[in-house]
Design an enzyme around this catalytic site. Structure first.
Site, short mmCIF file in Angstrom:
data_model
loop_
_atom_site.label_atom_id
_atom_site.label_comp_id
_atom_site.label_asym_id
_atom_site.label_seq_id
_atom_site.Cartn_x
_atom_site.Cartn_y
_atom_site.Cartn_z
N GLY A 34 44.39 45.97 38.51
CA GLY A 34 45.21 46.99 37.86
C GLY A 34 46.38 46.38 37.13
O GLY A 34 46.44 45.16 36.94
N ASN A 35 47.30 47.20 36.70
CA ASN A 35 48.50 46.69 36.04
C ASN A 35 49.69 47.59 36.38
O ASN A 35 49.54 48.60 37.06
CB ASN A 35 48.28 46.57 34.53
CG ASN A 35 47.95 47.91 33.91
OD1 ASN A 35 48.80 48.79 33.87
ND2 ASN A 35 46.71 48.06 33.46
#
Ligand code: CTP
Length: 438
Positions: free
Chosen positions: A222-223
């Site tokens: 993810g980020n």
């Protein structure tokens, strides 16, 4: 209308700032100051209980006008009628649940209540209270009644509350309240900067948040995107009259709660970049404006493990094989039809402004977007914060605008730039839109 742009509208214009008794009253000083800096003649009307939270001398000093709470001061000039009639705008920040109830019932047992009843000026309320009070059916009904009478309501925002709990109930930020007040005023005066319904003809699609690429049933890549800037754009576009769809990849919990509560925005939840691509293609089909604010993973796992990856199987080192995701923005730009603008975002860890521009110019040429919004990010900058600082370039890499401030004010500025860009003659793009990667 920005605060600086407002000063020419403000000359000789009276704004009444009502303050009611809640902890957020201390933040009302920022609201008063915002209107004063924008050039308005600001009269503060606190309730008695507001003065338990913020001092009268502070309010007089910041507003540069005498402050009174009593109906029985200045009786000779019938102060509430005088103030109510003079006001071009009335803002109540914070508005407690009690004041919402009183206003809904039309009670006028103090200077603020009488001033509001004696006025025909637009009224903007910025509620602040605990989540339970905000969500109580009595409050919900009062807010609905006030809205039906044309009263504008900003917030409350979702966030940490005084009791240590978290939820919707925080007063909106002073800058956002001032901006909403200015927009109301502009709407009333029909000023050139007004954006009353200036996006009414637009169908806007905004992507926001960060995609999540699964590795196994419990893990993902993810980020750090919170989705806050994308939500602010969706919200601003809806308030300016557009039909809005928000394609929401993973959003921070408070942003997701706000997104669910925004009037006039349809939320389409997605998880992975591939899901986002499909959703965007679908909802953008008849869009007039597409804004790709989402942080899209460039790579996904070549294989997603059916069962949880176990250390006993992988040992001391684990190598993941990743494959490229399609570039959604480039695909949307390549497929755009006349009348549709496509806007991208680029968050870059650039060392300085020059490098940021160089990276942005290369990116806009590669992706073929009409506008690209650039901002610098780092370990501490840009993510999850209420404020942002951006530079906007067009398809040939020219800077068309810059903005610093709350994500909401940046959203409005960006939408102004979009409208300005629409009005410009068509110029060739710096590069041909690339074919879709992947
Ligand atoms: N974007 C996209 N699809 C991708 C990657 C990015 O649509 N697979 C969009 C983003 O939503 C954003 C813009 O492209 O509007 C720029 O995203 P960014 O991550 O800065 O660009 P990348 O192409 O990933 O370039 P790099 O990571 O190499 O800087």
């Amino acid at each position: 209308m920005g605060v600086r742009d407002a000063s020419r509208e403000a000359a000789g214009c009276t704004v009444v700032v009502g303050i009611t008794g809640g902890i957020a009253a201390y933040k009302a000083v920022g609201v008063v100051r915002g209107f004063v800096l924008a050039g308005f003649d600001v009269h503060v009307v606190p309730t008695e209980s507001a003065l338990r939270f913020v001092g009268l001398p502070t309010l007089e000093a910041i507003s540069r006008n005498p402050v009174t709470t009593s109906l029985y001061d200045g009786v000779a000039e019938v102060r509430h009628v005088a103030l109510g009639q003079r006001a071009e705008l009335i803002v109540v920040a914070p508005t407690t649940a009690n004041t919402l109830a009183k206003l809904a019932a039309g009670l006028s047992d103090d200077l603020l209540g009488t001033t509001i009843l004696a006025s025909r000026a637009p009224v903007l309320l910025a509620p602040a209270m605990h989540t339970e009070m905000w969500q109580h059916p009595a409050t919900t009904a009062n807010v609905a009644l006030l809205r039906s009478r044309g009263v504008a309501v900003i917030g409350p925002a979702h966030g940490a509350l005084t009791g240590g709990d978290t939820g919707p109930g925080r007063m909106s930020e002073p800058d956002d309240i001032v901006a909403a007040g200015l927009a109301l005023l502009a709407r009333r005066t029909g000023g050139t900067d007004a954006h009353p319904d200036d996006l009414r003809a637009e169908r806007v699609v905004v992507s926001a948040g960060g995609t999540r690429e699964p590795l196994d049933p419990v893990r993902f890549l993810g980020n750090r995107s919170s989705g806050r800037q994308g939500l602010a754009i969706a919200q601003a576009a809806a308030e300016r009259g557009a039909e809005v769809v928000l394609v929401a990849a993973h959003l921070d919990a408070d942003v997701a709660a706000e997104a669910a509560a925004v009037d006039g925005v349809r939320v389409v939840p997605v998880g992975t970049a591939a899901e986002l691509a499909v959703a965007m293609e679908d909802v953008a089909a008849d869009a007039t404006l597409v804004v790709m604010a989402a942080a899209v993973a460039d790579y996904r796992a070549a294989e997603i493990a059916e069962r949880k990856i176990k250390k006993d199987d992988t040992g001391d080192e684990l190598t993941l094989r990743l494959v490229r995701n399609p570039d959604v923005l480039a695909g949307l730009a390549a497929a755009r039809v006349p009348g549709r603008l496509v806007v991208g975002f680029a968050a870059e860890t650039a060392a300085d402004h020059e490098e940021l521009l160089a990276l942005g110019r290369a990116k806009v040429a590669r992706k073929g977007a009409d506008l690209l919004v650039l901002n610098r990010v780092g370990w501490t900058d840009g993510f999850g914060t209420p404020d942002n600082e951006v530079v906007v370039i067009d398809g040939v890499g020219d800077v068309v605008g810059e903005a610093t401030g709350s994500k909401r004010s940046i959203a409005d500025r960006l939408l102004d730039l979009v409208l300005a860009h629409r009005a410009e003659p068509v110029r060739p793009q710096a590069g041909e839109p690339p074919p879709e990667r992947g």
